[in-house]
Design a protein around this motif. Structure first.
Motif, PDB file in Angstrom:
ATOM      1  N   GLU A  80      45.862  29.195  38.354  1.00 46.97           N
ATOM      2  CA  GLU A  80      45.249  30.489  38.696  1.00 46.97           C
ATOM      3  C   GLU A  80      46.290  31.428  39.304  1.00 46.97           C
ATOM      4  O   GLU A  80      46.339  32.620  38.969  1.00 46.97           O
ATOM      5  CB  GLU A  80      44.094  30.278  39.678  1.00 46.97           C
ATOM      6  N   GLN A  81      47.141  30.892  40.197  1.00 46.21           N
ATOM      7  CA  GLN A  81      48.126  31.736  40.866  1.00 46.21           C
ATOM      8  C   GLN A  81      49.249  32.159  39.909  1.00 46.21           C
ATOM      9  O   GLN A  81      49.659  33.329  39.905  1.00 46.21           O
ATOM     10  CB  GLN A  81      48.715  31.003  42.081  1.00 46.21           C
TER      11      GLN A  81
ATOM     12  N   CYS B 170      37.683  28.562  46.562  1.00 46.24           N
ATOM     13  CA  CYS B 170      36.836  28.417  45.368  1.00 46.24           C
ATOM     14  C   CYS B 170      37.518  27.557  44.315  1.00 46.24           C
ATOM     15  O   CYS B 170      36.914  26.650  43.733  1.00 46.24           O
ATOM     16  CB  CYS B 170      36.513  29.797  44.802  1.00 46.24           C
ATOM     17  N   HIS B 171      38.790  27.811  44.067  1.00 48.10           N
ATOM     18  CA  HIS B 171      39.543  27.044  43.072  1.00 48.10           C
ATOM     19  C   HIS B 171      39.660  25.583  43.508  1.00 48.10           C
ATOM     20  O   HIS B 171      39.556  24.668  42.688  1.00 48.10           O
ATOM     21  CB  HIS B 171      40.951  27.639  42.884  1.00 48.10           C
TER      22      HIS B 171
ATOM     23  N   ARG C  19      48.093  34.878  37.562  1.00 48.12           N
ATOM     24  CA  ARG C  19      48.044  36.195  38.197  1.00 48.12           C
ATOM     25  C   ARG C  19      49.437  36.778  38.397  1.00 48.12           C
ATOM     26  O   ARG C  19      49.673  37.966  38.174  1.00 48.12           O
ATOM     27  CB  ARG C  19      47.320  36.093  39.540  1.00 48.12           C
TER      28      ARG C  19
ATOM     29  N   SER D 155      34.482  33.790  47.310  1.00 51.77           N
ATOM     30  CA  SER D 155      35.069  34.745  46.370  1.00 51.77           C
ATOM     31  C   SER D 155      36.057  34.005  45.470  1.00 51.77           C
ATOM     32  O   SER D 155      36.341  32.820  45.684  1.00 51.77           O
ATOM     33  CB  SER D 155      35.772  35.876  47.137  1.00 51.77           C
ATOM     34  N   ASP D 156      36.567  34.702  44.471  1.00 48.22           N
ATOM     35  CA  ASP D 156      37.473  34.075  43.496  1.00 48.22           C
ATOM     36  C   ASP D 156      38.857  33.920  44.116  1.00 48.22           C
ATOM     37  O   ASP D 156      39.788  34.670  43.821  1.00 48.22           O
ATOM     38  CB  ASP D 156      37.532  34.937  42.240  1.00 48.22           C
ATOM     39  N   ASN D 157      38.982  32.911  44.996  1.00 52.10           N
ATOM     40  CA  ASN D 157      40.236  32.709  45.714  1.00 52.10           C
ATOM     41  C   ASN D 157      40.530  31.216  45.852  1.00 52.10           C
ATOM     42  O   ASN D 157      39.883  30.382  45.200  1.00 52.10           O
ATOM     43  CB  ASN D 157      40.190  33.391  47.086  1.00 52.10           C
ATOM     44  N   LEU D 158      41.483  30.879  46.709  1.00 55.94           N
ATOM     45  CA  LEU D 158      41.954  29.509  46.833  1.00 55.94           C
ATOM     46  C   LEU D 158      40.856  28.494  47.182  1.00 55.94           C
ATOM     47  O   LEU D 158      40.764  27.450  46.530  1.00 55.94           O
ATOM     48  CB  LEU D 158      43.095  29.445  47.858  1.00 55.94           C
TER      49      LEU D 158
END
Length: 324
Positions: free
Chosen positions: A307-308, A231-232, A311, A226-229
């Motif tokens: 990314e963080q 993945c990043h 957000r 999922s689009d989370n840590l």
């Protein structure tokens, strides 16, 4: 960047610029010793550098870091940090923060580039979209260098400067370095190596952002993560490796040319030719391991932070709007 949920509000340009610059500064603080080791390895073999270090040899990234700590002290690993942070706030905010906007501009405002591609659509990305991304990456990379070049020149020269007893220091402070270069080399000195730097950063920015974009999009499309840590992290690590392979030769030439005294090389092309004829093709990959360790780790820290931060800023902005 891709991976945004349909319900998410797209981040504003200001949020992207600030989060990109801040994330890049965080990444620099973590990885700066690796960058300094890379610079020392890249300039090793130059006559000026050899005389200054008085026979000190650097072997490998960790050997270089160990040698620098032993001969110059641990603070030497952070030579040029101030200029490095100045560079990131100017450079990264432009090349990363403007990427999506420039991408949309080249696509004529088409939303397909920013729509999430992961729901039930394993189809390949159209070649035209990849071309738009490559063009956008090259554009923002070149734009960023045009503004940040003086900070890069000062950073590289500080990193190359040895702090040994009996060796005169070239520069004593960041502002003194800007002033000294301007007074002795003119405005051209502050923009020395601009052409190879534009070439290098257009390649780096294009490869880095487009590869991150594509890897992340593929992971989300195939529901691997999922689009989370995680993945990043995976996307950033892959982008760092690909970028190092492509940009290393230009990076070595850029470092050598920017650090050289006036008259040593006629141009960046002459610098590359001298390296090829005197040291062979392997000279273009000097410092490859620290380059990859630095760029790979830098990408991971920067993209995860970006990314963080993006957000967090969007949540903060929404809360402020709800209160007003």
């Amino acid at each position: 960047m891709v991976g945004m949920k349909p319900s998410d509000t797209p981040p504003t340009l200001g949020v992207k610029l600030l989060s990109a610059g801040s994330a890049a500064c965080i990444a620099d603080l973590v990885t700066f010793p690796l960058d300094t080791a890379k610079v020392r390895l890249q300039i090793q073999g130059e006559k000026v550098a050899s005389e200054a270090t008085k026979g000190i040899r650097y072997r490998g990234v960790f050997g270089t870091i160990s040698t620098m700590i032993r001969t110059e002290g641990p603070r030497s690993l952070y030579n040029g940090l101030v200029a490095g942070l100045q560079r990131q706030m100017c450079f990264a905010s432009i090349r990363i923060g403007f990427y999506d906007n420039v991408k949309n501009f080249y696509s004529g405002g088409a939303d397909i580039l920013n729509k999430p591609s992961y729901p039930l659509c394993p189809c390949p990305i159209p070649a035209a979209n990849i071309g738009v991304r490559i063009l956008a990456g090259c554009t923002t990379g070149a734009m960023a260098v045009s503004f940040a070049q003086p900070t890069d020149v000062v950073k590289v020269r500080f990193q190359a400067q040895v702090n040994l007893t009996g060796v005169a220091r070239r520069y004593t402070g960041t502002m003194q370095a800007y002033k000294h270069i301007f007074n002795h080399e003119g405005i051209r000195g502050l923009w020395k190596g601009c052409l190879p730097n534009i070439t290098r950063n257009a390649l780096v920015n294009c490869t880095e952002l487009v590869t991150y974009d594509l890897i992340k999009e593929a992971i989300l499309r195939h529901n691997l993560l999922s689009d989370n840590l995680p993945c990043h992290f995976a996307s950033a690590f892959g982008a760092g490796f690909v970028t190092t392979c492509i940009a290393s030769p230009v990076d070595v030439v850029k470092t050598r040319y920017m650090n050289s005294p006036p008259g040593q090389y006629k141009s960046a092309i002459n610098c590359a030719w001298t390296m090829a004829t005197k040291e062979g093709p392997t000279a273009f990959y000097k410092g490859f391991v620290p380059s990859f360790l630095r760029l790979g780790s830098w990408n991971v820290v920067m993209f995860v932070s970006f990314e963080q931060l993006k957000r967090v800023m969007m949540v903060g902005k929404k809360k402020m709007e709800d209160k007003s």
